[in-house]
Design an enzyme around this catalytic site. Structure first.
Site, PDB file in Angstrom:
ATOM      1  N   GLU A  59       7.136  13.061 -20.551  1.00  0.00           N
ATOM      2  CA  GLU A  59       6.409  12.996 -19.283  1.00  0.00           C
ATOM      3  C   GLU A  59       7.259  13.688 -18.219  1.00  0.00           C
ATOM      4  OE1 GLU A  59       3.817   9.479 -17.391  1.00  0.00           O
ATOM      5  OE2 GLU A  59       5.974   9.124 -17.237  1.00  0.00           O
ATOM      6  N   ASP A  70       7.667   5.875  -6.863  1.00  0.00           N
ATOM      7  CA  ASP A  70       9.009   6.002  -7.416  1.00  0.00           C
ATOM      8  C   ASP A  70      10.040   5.239  -6.600  1.00  0.00           C
ATOM      9  OD1 ASP A  70       8.286   7.661  -9.556  1.00  0.00           O
ATOM     10  OD2 ASP A  70       8.177   9.380  -8.212  1.00  0.00           O
TER      11      ASP A  70
END
Length: 283
Positions: A59, A70
């Site tokens: 990924e 994130d």
């Protein structure tokens, strides 16, 4: 000699790969990294190291200035990649090199602004041309994704959507109807990062998703070590690990990254032959 049969569309290759693992009684390790971290050649070497060490799907995260899901480890890697001038054209070029040199499927984890700015059809076409099988777009709800889903279908790539612990049955039905490749089940709410224990209820979320789709269900966000990865692999079709791998790359380079990937792959691939794990959040 007869002509070789045409290659399967990228989305079908990803689904067939995950289904073969599922049929063989084992889960997949989906290994995440930031494109351009520590630099473009270094990130290419890192992805190759993860594939060689046993990752089943790679990924790739293009750096983006507002990485909404994130946590701090990945944010720092993204910032470093941006400061080195990594742009989406560079990412597609790196992915082309990567897919030409590894056998495992590659997907992108990309924020919708990058897709929209490029244009749905152009982004999907360039994704396929680079050899990638699809893209996870975490900030695009399926109910608003008609243009992207149609473009992905035209290019033969998989639009992958997220299911959260708070997702309603209506949302899960929408994810099932719009998605290809696999469903990304969030193991915890909030941003990516290392967790001391798994969030309670992730096994229930995976079970709920499965009532709406036959696609593989891969769980991530908060899976931090081999023990947690093995626990998730006993009920999910795939285990997505990002922060722990990005941190190891920053600390020990591609060699250390490969070693950690190997530990995670062994744990994930061997999980279903082991004793039942403690419940999520339990020692």
């Amino acid at each position: 000699m007869p002509d070789a049969p045409p290659a399967a569309p990228p989305a079908e290759r990803l689904e067939a790969h995950l289904e073969a693992l599922r049929a063989g009684g084992r889960a997949a390790l989906v290994a995440y990294g930031v494109a351009g971290y520590p630099d473009l050649p270094g990130s290419l070497a890192a992805f190759r190291a993860m594939a060689e060490a046993g990752a089943d799907v790679l990924e790739v995260g293009p750096p983006y200035s507002d990485p909404l899901i994130d946590g701090p480890v990945i944010q720092r890697a993204v910032q470093a990649a941006l400061e080195r001038g990594t742009r989406l054209d560079d990412v597609f070029a790196m992915v082309s090199e990567l897919t030409a040199s590894v056998a495992v499927p590659v997907v992108l984890l990309v924020y919708y602004n990058l897709v929209a700015h490029r244009g749905h059809d152009r982004f999907a076409r360039e994704l396929a041309e680079a050899g990638a099988c699809g893209a996870v777009v975490p900030d695009l709800p399926p109910e608003e994704a008609g243009g992207w889903v149609a473009a992905a279908a035209r290019a033969g790539v998989a639009p992958v959507f997220l299911a959260a612990p708070t997702s309603s049955d209506d949302r899960l039905r929408a994810v099932a109807a719009a998605g290809r490749g696999f469903v990304y089940a969030q193991a915890s709410l909030g941003v990516t990062g290392l967790r001391v224990s798994l969030a309670a209820g992730i096994d229930d979320l995976v079970a709920r998703v499965r009532t709406h789709t036959g696609l593989p269900v891969c769980a991530g966000i908060g899976v931090s070590d081999a023990g947690q990865a093995a626990a998730v692999a006993r009920f999910a079709d795939g285990v997505i690990v990002g922060t722990a791998l990005v941190r190891r790359l920053g600390e020990q380079g591609a060699g250390g990254l490969g070693a950690l990937t190997g530990e995670l792959a062994a744990a994930v691939h061997g999980a279903r032959g082991a004793a039942p794990p403690p419940g999520p959040g339990q020692p």
